[in-house]
Design a protein around this motif. Structure first.
Motif, PDB file in Angstrom:
ATOM      1  N   ILE A 105       0.967  -1.389   0.337  1.00 55.09           N
ATOM      2  CA  ILE A 105       0.171   0.401   0.293  1.00 55.09           C
ATOM      3  C   ILE A 105       1.170   1.392  -0.116  1.00 55.09           C
ATOM      4  CG2 ILE A 105      -2.023  -1.091   0.991  1.00 55.09           C
ATOM      5  CD1 ILE A 105      -1.304   0.070   3.783  1.00 55.09           C
ATOM      6  N   ASP A 106       0.657   2.421  -0.501  1.00 53.71           N
ATOM      7  CA  ASP A 106       1.194   3.889  -0.695  1.00 53.71           C
ATOM      8  C   ASP A 106       1.033   4.704   0.129  1.00 53.71           C
ATOM      9  OD1 ASP A 106       2.431   2.330  -3.074  1.00 53.71           O
ATOM     10  OD2 ASP A 106       0.611   2.654  -4.913  1.00 53.71           O
ATOM     11  N   ASN A 107       2.063   5.081   0.377  1.00 53.19           N
ATOM     12  CA  ASN A 107       1.691   6.423   1.109  1.00 53.19           C
ATOM     13  C   ASN A 107       0.740   7.426   0.420  1.00 53.19           C
ATOM     14  OD1 ASN A 107       3.667   5.303   2.902  1.00 53.19           O
ATOM     15  ND2 ASN A 107       5.869   6.287   1.652  1.00 53.19           N
ATOM     16  N   LEU A 108       0.349   8.019   1.560  1.00 50.49           N
ATOM     17  CA  LEU A 108      -0.984   9.176   1.375  1.00 50.49           C
ATOM     18  C   LEU A 108      -0.628  10.472   2.255  1.00 50.49           C
ATOM     19  CD1 LEU A 108      -3.504   7.035   1.641  1.00 50.49           C
ATOM     20  CD2 LEU A 108      -2.637   7.826  -0.671  1.00 50.49           C
ATOM     21  N   PHE A 147      -7.577  -4.316   7.507  1.00 53.14           N
ATOM     22  CA  PHE A 147      -6.679  -2.689   7.311  1.00 53.14           C
ATOM     23  C   PHE A 147      -7.524  -2.118   8.727  1.00 53.14           C
ATOM     24  CE2 PHE A 147      -8.206   0.955   5.676  1.00 53.14           C
ATOM     25  CZ  PHE A 147      -6.486   1.634   5.274  1.00 53.14           C
ATOM     26  N   ASP A 148      -5.987  -1.406   8.731  1.00 53.05           N
ATOM     27  CA  ASP A 148      -5.921  -0.330   9.926  1.00 53.05           C
ATOM     28  C   ASP A 148      -5.749   0.952   9.923  1.00 53.05           C
ATOM     29  OD1 ASP A 148      -6.173   0.375  12.801  1.00 53.05           O
ATOM     30  OD2 ASP A 148      -4.869  -0.723  13.651  1.00 53.05           O
ATOM     31  N   PHE A 149      -6.203   2.055   9.706  1.00 47.84           N
ATOM     32  CA  PHE A 149      -6.400   3.179   9.508  1.00 47.84           C
ATOM     33  C   PHE A 149      -6.093   4.119  10.816  1.00 47.84           C
ATOM     34  CE2 PHE A 149     -11.229   2.545   9.759  1.00 47.84           C
ATOM     35  CZ  PHE A 149     -11.413   3.355  10.966  1.00 47.84           C
ATOM     36  N   GLY A 150      -6.363   3.469  11.694  1.00 44.91           N
ATOM     37  CA  GLY A 150      -5.305   4.395  13.001  1.00 44.91           C
ATOM     38  C   GLY A 150      -6.099   5.368  13.274  1.00 44.91           C
ATOM     39  N   GLY A 152      -0.640   9.479  10.752  1.00 47.36           N
ATOM     40  CA  GLY A 152      -0.820   8.015  11.276  1.00 47.36           C
ATOM     41  C   GLY A 152       0.131   7.064  10.291  1.00 47.36           C
ATOM     42  N   PHE A 153       0.068   6.254  10.847  1.00 48.78           N
ATOM     43  CA  PHE A 153       0.518   4.824  10.446  1.00 48.78           C
ATOM     44  C   PHE A 153      -1.281   4.250   9.833  1.00 48.78           C
ATOM     45  CE2 PHE A 153       4.423   5.534  11.762  1.00 48.78           C
ATOM     46  CZ  PHE A 153       5.266   5.714  10.919  1.00 48.78           C
ATOM     47  N   ASP A 213       2.179  -4.704   4.654  1.00 41.62           N
ATOM     48  CA  ASP A 213       2.506  -3.919   4.473  1.00 41.62           C
ATOM     49  C   ASP A 213       1.814  -2.602   5.381  1.00 41.62           C
ATOM     50  OD1 ASP A 213       4.337  -2.477   3.058  1.00 41.62           O
ATOM     51  OD2 ASP A 213       3.701  -1.202   1.696  1.00 41.62           O
ATOM     52  N   PHE A 214       2.490  -1.424   5.568  1.00 37.68           N
ATOM     53  CA  PHE A 214       2.273  -0.168   6.066  1.00 37.68           C
ATOM     54  C   PHE A 214       2.426   0.908   5.194  1.00 37.68           C
ATOM     55  CE2 PHE A 214       6.716  -0.942   7.590  1.00 37.68           C
ATOM     56  CZ  PHE A 214       6.999   0.461   7.287  1.00 37.68           C
ATOM     57  N   ALA A 215       1.383   2.113   5.482  1.00 37.73           N
ATOM     58  CA  ALA A 215       1.853   3.373   4.986  1.00 37.73           C
ATOM     59  C   ALA A 215       1.370   4.277   6.054  1.00 37.73           C
ATOM     60  CB  ALA A 215       1.537   3.600   3.432  1.00 37.73           C
ATOM     61  N   LYS A 216       2.358   5.811   5.390  1.00 38.08           N
ATOM     62  CA  LYS A 216       2.293   6.835   6.423  1.00 38.08           C
ATOM     63  C   LYS A 216       0.999   7.618   5.121  1.00 38.08           C
ATOM     64  CE  LYS A 216       5.779   8.891   5.440  1.00 38.08           C
ATOM     65  NZ  LYS A 216       7.259  10.001   5.888  1.00 38.08           N
TER      66      LYS A 216
END
Length: 417
Positions: free
Chosen positions: A8-11, A39-42, A132-133, A156-159
């Motif tokens: 997943i891409d950084n936003l 999927f955790d949108f934090g 956040g992440f 995967d993680f993204a900002k």
């Protein structure tokens, strides 16, 4: 199978009220029939979340996310004649739980891609959003769906940086930390090759310092499939529990005004440590409330006492620690009259999601079919997640085996009604 990856891409520069699309890109998924994901949108406070088809399946996917009664499932019967897969999802707090199933692996679907966008996650950034992440992770399954614990894990993680809020920094590579820095870590980190620093302990803390997790030097951290985990590891964090989610817990916890809900590690997969870590918690409770126990909350299952039985050195003393926690210190009328502050220690061999609260009543043994060959047998109508997952998968059990049907009938009557 070839290794599966997910990206997943950084936003960057996203605004409150803006609708965003997060493509979930995968490679090597050509031999898999199904998957279960989180999927955790934090802190992004996403609202109106929907799952839409990507480009992996040429004929698209059937969406069961709005299904609430059995008749809706029946009405969708036959989707496999026109669609390549079906997806089900539900939101619990900041987590979106997603299940996808196709009658055939993509390698058997004409025009399907092995590498592409599995699906898109869409949502609107809420007014309370902070930078956040965001995290995505889960498991893929082939025809042998009963090997759930051995299924490959990919994540995967993204900002996600919100306009007007302080931008989130990249996670800290623990190989760059000094011993002094490693003793007080309150930010997200990554472990090269899934291994903690060799020469000193890694101490993760929540921002107030009320939860302290000490990972011993050289500890190897693995995901459930046994592979070293080099993804995002977040420090302990107390999370505000929405009333709707708390209502899914046992009444003992529903009535506990002092319940503490906290996470650490990866928000999308349970992480396993090859050396137990000492976790200490400072918990404030009403003086007329019961002594707290610490529980682990599986994504799809009932609460379990957290940690293991064992001994560890605290200060100069060898201390026996019980599963679920041992109270090290009690301070009455602290921080105020009528309140008691407990210091609780737990030896944990995993990182995930936890609750500190009163002891739950003994639960009846779960119903299970030894010949069940599907992974819906991990989804209980009475589980802590309170999800109604299984509506779609109960139907798909007709394809996957009679063991699934029997389990579904026994466990899902409440949902079906």
């Amino acid at each position: 199978f070839a290794a599966v990856t997910v990206t997943i891409d950084n936003l960057e520069g996203k605004a409150v009220g803006e609708t965003i699309t997060i493509p979930v890109k995968v490679t090597g998924l050509d031999k898999f029939l199904a998957g279960e994901f989180v999927f955790d949108f934090g802190d992004a406070a996403l609202e109106d979340i929907t799952i839409t088809a990507g480009n992996l399946y040429p004929n698209g996917i059937e969406n069961y996310s709005a299904v609430t009664i059995l008749q809706d499932v029946i009405d969708k019967n036959g989707w496999e004649a026109t669609k390549d897969a079906a997806v089900d999802s539900d939101v619990a707090g900041s987590k979106v739980k997603i299940y996808i199933y196709g009658p055939y692996a993509t390698s058997e679907v004409t025009g399907a891609l092995a590498d592409g966008i599995l699906f898109n996650i869409m949502g609107t950034i809420g007014t309370a959003a902070k930078s956040g992440f965001i995290n995505f992770g889960g498991k893929g399954f082939n025809a042998n769906l009963n090997l759930r614990k051995k299924a490959p894990v990919f994540s995967d993680f993204a900002k996600l940086n919100i306009t007007g809020d302080t931008a989130i920094a990249d996670p800290v590579d623990t190989s760059t930390l000094t011993e002094t820095e490693a003793a007080d870590v309150k930010v997200a980190v990554t472990l090269p090759a899934g291994t903690a620093p060799a020469g000193f302990d890694l101490v993760l803390k929540d921002t107030p310092g009320d939860i302290v997790a000490t990972i011993p030097a050289g500890t190897v951290v693995k995901s459930e499939d046994g592979n070293a985990f080099a993804g995002l590891i977040e420090p302990p964090k107390v999370v505000d529990l929405p009333a709707a989610q708390k209502a899914k817990f046992d009444s003992v916890w529903q009535n506990d005004a002092d319940l503490v809900y906290f996470t650490m590690g990866s928000s999308t997969t349970k992480l396993v440590l090859d050396k137990p870590m000492l976790v200490t918690l400072t918990v404030v409770r009403s003086s007329d409330s019961a002594v707290p126990f610490i529980y682990y909350l599986p994504e799809n299952g009932d609460p379990e006492l957290a940690g293991i039985n064992g001994t560890t050195t605290i200060g100069a003393d060898e201390v026996a620690i019980a599963q679920g926690g041992t109270v090290l210190n009690t301070q009455t009328d602290t921080p105020a009259a009528g309140q008691t502050t407990y210091t609780v220690a737990v030896l944990m061999d995993h990182m995930s999601t936890f609750v500190a609260s009163s002891a739950l009543p003994a639960a009846a043994a779960p119903v299970a079919d030894s010949d069940s060959t599907c992974f819906i047998n991990t989804l209980s109508a009475d589980s802590n997640s309170g999800s109604r997952f299984g509506l779609m998968f109960g139907l798909l059990a007709m394809v996957l085996g009679f063991g699934c049907i029997r389990y579904y009938i026994k466990q899902k009557r409440e949902i079906m009604s």
